[in-house]
Design a protein around this motif. Structure first.
Motif, PDB file in Angstrom:
ATOM      1  N   ARG A   1    -122.629  83.242 -13.565  1.00 26.64           N
ATOM      2  CA  ARG A   1    -122.035  81.933 -13.842  1.00 26.64           C
ATOM      3  C   ARG A   1    -121.822  81.844 -15.345  1.00 26.64           C
ATOM      4  O   ARG A   1    -122.768  81.875 -16.126  1.00 26.64           O
ATOM      5  N   THR A   2    -120.549  81.756 -15.754  1.00 25.55           N
ATOM      6  CA  THR A   2    -120.267  81.752 -17.192  1.00 25.55           C
ATOM      7  C   THR A   2    -120.684  80.426 -17.803  1.00 25.55           C
ATOM      8  O   THR A   2    -120.922  79.443 -17.091  1.00 25.55           O
ATOM      9  N   ASP A   3    -120.739  80.416 -19.130  1.00 25.07           N
ATOM     10  CA  ASP A   3    -121.082  79.188 -19.834  1.00 25.07           C
ATOM     11  C   ASP A   3    -120.062  78.097 -19.543  1.00 25.07           C
ATOM     12  O   ASP A   3    -120.354  76.916 -19.660  1.00 25.07           O
ATOM     13  N   GLY A   4    -118.861  78.514 -19.158  1.00 19.16           N
ATOM     14  CA  GLY A   4    -117.831  77.544 -18.807  1.00 19.16           C
ATOM     15  C   GLY A   4    -117.921  77.113 -17.353  1.00 19.16           C
ATOM     16  O   GLY A   4    -117.057  76.395 -16.869  1.00 19.16           O
ATOM     17  N   GLY A   5    -118.956  77.591 -16.614  1.00 24.87           N
ATOM     18  CA  GLY A   5    -119.174  77.148 -15.248  1.00 24.87           C
ATOM     19  C   GLY A   5    -118.359  77.877 -14.214  1.00 24.87           C
ATOM     20  O   GLY A   5    -118.137  77.374 -13.109  1.00 24.87           O
TER      21      GLY A   5
ATOM     22  N   GLY B   1    -112.327  78.946 -18.222  1.00 20.08           N
ATOM     23  CA  GLY B   1    -113.528  78.178 -18.539  1.00 20.08           C
ATOM     24  C   GLY B   1    -113.782  78.069 -20.031  1.00 20.08           C
ATOM     25  O   GLY B   1    -114.908  78.186 -20.493  1.00 20.08           O
ATOM     26  N   GLY B   2    -112.716  77.932 -20.801  1.00 19.19           N
ATOM     27  CA  GLY B   2    -112.869  77.771 -22.243  1.00 19.19           C
ATOM     28  C   GLY B   2    -112.809  79.067 -23.014  1.00 19.19           C
ATOM     29  O   GLY B   2    -112.704  79.058 -24.238  1.00 19.19           O
ATOM     30  N   ALA B   3    -112.861  80.208 -22.307  1.00 15.69           N
ATOM     31  CA  ALA B   3    -112.792  81.495 -23.009  1.00 15.69           C
ATOM     32  C   ALA B   3    -111.410  82.109 -22.820  1.00 15.69           C
ATOM     33  O   ALA B   3    -110.839  82.026 -21.732  1.00 15.69           O
ATOM     34  N   HIS B   4    -110.890  82.710 -23.884  1.00 15.62           N
ATOM     35  CA  HIS B   4    -109.609  83.408 -23.756  1.00 15.62           C
ATOM     36  C   HIS B   4    -109.848  84.803 -23.202  1.00 15.62           C
ATOM     37  O   HIS B   4    -110.633  85.561 -23.749  1.00 15.62           O
TER      38      HIS B   4
ATOM     39  N   GLY C   1    -110.649  83.199  -6.360  1.00 13.86           N
ATOM     40  CA  GLY C   1    -111.306  83.868  -7.476  1.00 13.86           C
ATOM     41  C   GLY C   1    -111.466  82.896  -8.614  1.00 13.86           C
ATOM     42  O   GLY C   1    -111.416  81.668  -8.436  1.00 13.86           O
ATOM     43  N   ALA C   2    -111.642  83.445  -9.829  1.00 13.36           N
ATOM     44  CA  ALA C   2    -111.882  82.581 -10.975  1.00 13.36           C
ATOM     45  C   ALA C   2    -110.586  81.913 -11.409  1.00 13.36           C
ATOM     46  O   ALA C   2    -109.559  82.569 -11.552  1.00 13.36           O
ATOM     47  N   GLU C   3    -110.672  80.613 -11.622  1.00  9.30           N
ATOM     48  CA  GLU C   3    -109.466  79.884 -12.027  1.00  9.30           C
ATOM     49  C   GLU C   3    -109.222  80.041 -13.516  1.00  9.30           C
ATOM     50  O   GLU C   3    -110.159  80.052 -14.320  1.00  9.30           O
ATOM     51  N   ALA C   4    -107.961  80.138 -13.862  1.00  8.34           N
ATOM     52  CA  ALA C   4    -107.606  80.251 -15.275  1.00  8.34           C
ATOM     53  C   ALA C   4    -106.230  79.665 -15.463  1.00  8.34           C
ATOM     54  O   ALA C   4    -105.460  79.552 -14.512  1.00  8.34           O
TER      55      ALA C   4
END
Lengths: 315, 354
Positions: free
Chosen positions: B256-260, B314-317, B292-295
């Motif tokens: 779970r990334t820091d961006g959730g 989630g805030g990361a590029h 999958g992971a949303e971006a």
């Protein structure tokens, strides 16, 4: 119709003037004018006047008349003149060769990483900064027949038992003035060659190290060939300065003893200004021109861009 | 030809140690590339092998002989410099013959050796030219010719291609590799360009801050980077890193990334629930899918053969690369599915692979 003609003329002349000034050649000449005027007034005119005087019998206070090559024929039979030519050549050749050898040695030494490098470089430059007349007077004292510090030191050390007459006998005097000239001229050669040495890329020495070159091989095959263009410049200037030297001789010996240290420049001054024979003195000066020209021609060919210097830069 | 052994080699300039104990073993005929960012000590190490730099401690041996105290000319090595270091006043053939001439080799033999090397490198028509009359690529070739003529045990290359333009660099890369395949001389090659390293080396040594980060074959480094530095250094565009915590969700492990955002893991390391970690995934290991992971797309960069997508996850590029031509617009919401088999997990403190 009547009014139109002068108007037309004005247009034509203005445009001619403008066109003239926009011509690249004319513009080029315009831009050269200040420098050319400077050169003509301060170089070409005195040189021309000197050469003209050498063809006259001018004396101080009396405008001379044209006498053709009489001054030169007279000099041709003058043993003092020929002695001064010999002295000048000896002075120039010996001093220049030694200045080159010592200068190159010092430059190579200073190019290494030695302690207090900047300080030592500054010290090497000292003889060059001191006014020539001042150092000449110092040498005059060092070589004095009675109060010479050299004689004194050698006597104290027990090497000799009476003062050396440095400036009193012909060959001693020649050696002494040559020594003073070398002392004064070495810094110029050393510092200029040092600047040249620093343009040789370090990587060439590294490549040569890997190729198996010894210190001598590196000097012989890399340093020296890459330094030749600078050596040509430095030695040309050194030869010209030495050949035309006046100050050192005049302050130390005035050409004596028995004309043994008279250079062409000092003899010319003595005959023209002190002796008042402007024409004859000018002829002696003019006689220096062929020697100087040949030195310049020599360096002209030495200075020509070598084949390997042509083309783009190295990296 | 010879092997090269580097054992616990250190180098200090005054009080500053720049190489901190390096061990590398280079096999006979191997093409080894030292790669790393500038200032990592790779050139210093190469210069120590060459003998241009003193070894502070440790041991370098070439062909079984310890060379620490040996001057360069006795080490039987040849070096190609970044700026070529050709002697400007010598012609191409004189440049190449210089080392032989210094060794008083017979004239006929010198000519023969120079001609052989010139033939290999296509320098025959240039033998009488001076370095200034050559182009960058030709100078590079002369520098290599100078090395070949000596027939040394080891070739050393110090960033030989960095002064060339991009197109020529690719061409010379192939030429150098071809040359190595032909001569099979042990080669140590220094570069800061990981593409050069990947394409040419038998073995890559990744260096960073004076230590060796990892040694291995190119694809081994690409597939199994030992730590976060190697993972980020090898591969272009660089690997994406996202920090977070390892968690078990519905029986499967995720990060779970820091961006959730939950990113899939193949198998979580034992007893790692809640452990902070860095998730690494290469741009080419994303699949564009419905789940999958949303971006959201930030920039789309087509290169023709592929498209690079910079997206905000989630805030990361992050960067993803697709070989298919997806029609993506900036701002568009997409779902990126990392391939869990090709995902790397690193310790968030020391960067080591988990």
């Amino acid at each position: 119709m009547v009014d139109a003609a002068p108007g037309n003329d004005a247009v034509v002349s203005a445009s001619f003037w403008t066109r003239l000034n926009e011509n690249r050649t004319v513009l080029g000449l315009w831009f050269m004018l200040p420098a050319a005027a400077f050169l003509i007034f301060f170089l070409a005119y005195p040189l021309g006047l000197g050469m003209w005087l050498s063809l006259t019998d001018a004396k101080i206070g009396r405008a001379g008349e044209f006498i053709g090559f009489e001054n030169f024929t007279w000099l041709w039979g003058d043993s003092v003149f020929w002695l001064s030519v010999f002295n000048t050549l000896l002075y120039t050749v010996v001093a220049s060769v030694i200045k080159f050898a010592i200068g190159l040695y010092l430059a190579l030494l200073l190019n290494n990483n030695i302690a207090f490098k900047a300080f030592i470089r500054a010290i090497v430059l000292l003889p060059f900064i001191v006014p020539t007349v001042l150092s000449a007077i110092a040498f005059w004292w060092i070589f004095d027949s009675q109060f010479s510090i050299l004689s004194w030191a050698l006597i104290e050390l027990g090497i000799i038992d009476q003062n050396i007459d440095f400036l009193g006998t012909p060959n001693n005097a020649r050696a002494s003035v040559i020594f003073a000239n070398i002392w004064r001229g070495v810094p110029f050669v050393a510092i200029t060659l040092l600047a040249g040495l620093q343009t040789v890329p370090q990587s060439l020495y590294e490549a040569a190290t890997i190729d198996g070159a010894s210190k001598w091989d590196m000097f012989r095959h890399i340093t020296y060939p890459l330094l030749t263009p600078i050596i040509a410049v430095v030695m040309t200037f050194s030869v010209l300065f030495t050949f035309t030297d006046f100050q050192l001789i005049y302050a130390m010996t005035r050409g004596g003893p028995v004309n043994a240290t008279h250079l062409m420049a000092t003899l010319s001054y003595q005959r023209a200004i002190l002796g008042g024979n402007l024409g004859e003195g000018a002829a002696i000066s003019t006689a220096m021109i062929p020697f100087l020209l040949s030195a310049i021609m020599f360096s002209w060919f030495g200075l020509q861009r070598r084949k390997w210097q042509q083309g783009e830069s190295d990296d | 030809m010879a092997s090269v052994e580097i054992r616990d080699v250190r180098k200090s300039f005054g009080p500053v140690e720049v190489v901190h104990g390096v061990d590398i073993s280079i096999g006979d005929g191997e093409f080894v590339i030292l790669v790393g960012p500038s200032g990592c000590g790779k050139s210093t190490l190469l210069r120590m092998i060459a003998g241009l730099e003193k070894i502070t401690s440790g041991e370098v041996s070439i062909g079984g002989r310890v060379v620490n105290q040996m001057p360069p000319k006795e080490r039987d090595i040849a070096m190609v410099f970044q700026n070529y270091a050709l002697y400007p006043h010598m012609t191409v053939s004189e440049n190449m013959a210089f080392s032989l001439r210094l060794r008083r080799t017979e004239k006929a033999l010198v000519t023969e050796r120079v001609h052989i090397a010139a033939e290999i490198l296509g320098l025959m028509p240039l033998l009488d030219r001076f370095p200034r009359q050559l182009s960058g690529g030709q100078r590079q070739r002369v520098a290599m010719g100078r090395a070949i003529v000596r027939d040394p045990q080891v070739f050393l290359f110090d960033e030989p291609l960095s002064n060339l333009d991009a197109k020529l660099r690719v061409q010379m890369r192939t030429e150098i590799k071809e040359l190595h395949q032909r001569l099979r001389t042990t080669t140590v090659y220094v570069t800061h360009d990981q593409i050069e390293a990947m394409t040419m080396a038998d073995k890559i040594v990744v260096m960073h801050d004076g230590i060796v980060e990892q040694i291995g074959a190119p694809l081994e480094l690409y597939d199994n980077p030992a730590n976060r530095f190697v993972a980020g250094f090898i591969g272009s565009p660089a690997m994406n890193f996202m920090s977070g915590q390892i968690q078990g969700v519905n029986g499967t492990a995720v990060l779970r990334t820091d961006g959730g955002i939950d990113l899939p893991l193949q198998a979580a390391p034992a007893a790692s629930d809640g452990r902070p970690a860095v998730y690494g995934v290469r741009p080419e290991h994303f699949i564009l899918s419905d789940e999958g992971a949303e971006a959201s797309v930030v920039v789309v960069e087509p290169t023709g053969s592929e498209i690079q997508v910079v997206a905000d996850m989630g805030g990361a590029h992050i960067v993803a690369v697709f070989r298919e031509r997806h029609d993506l617009k900036p701002g568009q919401k997409i779902c990126l599915q990392p391939n869990p088999e090709l995902v790397h997990l690193f310790d968030s403190d020391n960067g080591q692979r988990l």
